[in-house]
Design a protein around this motif. Sequence first.
Motif, short mmCIF file in Angstrom:
data_model
loop_
_atom_site.label_atom_id
_atom_site.label_comp_id
_atom_site.label_asym_id
_atom_site.label_seq_id
_atom_site.Cartn_x
_atom_site.Cartn_y
_atom_site.Cartn_z
N ILE A 76 42.13 43.60 58.70
CA ILE A 76 41.91 44.99 59.10
C ILE A 76 41.86 45.82 57.82
N PRO A 77 40.71 46.43 57.50
CA PRO A 77 40.55 47.07 56.20
C PRO A 77 41.52 48.22 55.93
N GLU A 78 41.95 48.91 56.96
CA GLU A 78 42.89 50.03 56.76
C GLU A 78 44.29 49.55 56.41
N HIS A 79 44.54 48.26 56.55
CA HIS A 79 45.88 47.70 56.29
C HIS A 79 45.83 46.66 55.18
N VAL A 80 45.10 46.96 54.12
CA VAL A 80 44.97 46.05 52.99
C VAL A 80 45.47 46.76 51.75
N ALA A 81 46.35 46.11 51.00
CA ALA A 81 46.82 46.66 49.73
C ALA A 81 47.16 45.50 48.80
N THR A 82 46.90 45.71 47.54
CA THR A 82 47.26 44.72 46.53
C THR A 82 47.97 45.42 45.40
N GLU A 83 49.09 44.85 45.01
CA GLU A 83 49.82 45.38 43.86
C GLU A 83 49.70 44.37 42.72
N VAL A 84 49.03 44.77 41.67
CA VAL A 84 48.95 43.94 40.47
C VAL A 84 50.13 44.32 39.59
N GLU A 85 50.98 43.35 39.31
CA GLU A 85 52.19 43.61 38.53
C GLU A 85 51.99 43.33 37.05
N ARG A 86 51.12 42.38 36.74
CA ARG A 86 50.94 42.01 35.34
C ARG A 86 49.64 41.28 35.16
N ILE A 87 48.99 41.55 34.03
CA ILE A 87 47.81 40.81 33.61
C ILE A 87 48.13 40.23 32.24
N LEU A 88 48.10 38.91 32.15
CA LEU A 88 48.38 38.21 30.89
C LEU A 88 47.08 37.64 30.35
N ILE A 89 46.81 37.89 29.06
CA ILE A 89 45.57 37.44 28.45
C ILE A 89 45.89 36.53 27.27
N ASP A 90 45.18 35.41 27.19
CA ASP A 90 45.27 34.50 26.05
C ASP A 90 43.85 34.01 25.77
N GLY A 91 43.18 34.65 24.84
CA GLY A 91 41.79 34.29 24.54
C GLY A 91 40.90 34.58 25.72
N ASN A 92 40.22 33.55 26.22
CA ASN A 92 39.34 33.76 27.37
C ASN A 92 40.04 33.41 28.70
N GLU A 93 41.34 33.19 28.65
CA GLU A 93 42.12 32.90 29.85
C GLU A 93 42.91 34.14 30.26
#
Length: 147
Positions: A76-93
């Motif tokens: 149900i689109p009105e009940h969708v949420a995402t919490e991004v807590e962290r983005i870790l980067i190492d080169g192309n990963e």
Amino acid sequence: MSTAAPTNTRTVVEELLRRIGEGDPERISELYAERGDWKLGWPEAEHGRTATPWIRHRSSRADAAAHYRELAEGHIPEHVATEVERILIDGNEAVVLGEIRQTARPTGRAYRARFALHLTVEDGLVSRHHVYEDSLAVAQAFEAGNQ
């Protein structure tokens, strides 16, 4: 692609997350390589996928678009949420950590699931998309007899 592709891993990942949030499967899929490695951490032997057709391995840009279409159709689109807590980067990963909150369309049951998303960016496009999530929470939300 319709616009110039970013090449920096962080920029590509942040743009991917922004497009996922907008919800346009075709625009999201523009950031995926024509051929790629797409896997989901799902115990296939334990859970059928009739209610969750988007949870399967993929290998192409067209598959990526189909994934996001099927995912949207199941919630149900009105009940969708995402919490991004962290983005870790190492080169192309890159690894994205967070939590999704959604409501299964067929059952009306809400669920929360922690996730880790492992991405590889090559030439400005996502060539690996591996998801590790709380698949039990997802399966239970979609089970017809689960109360």
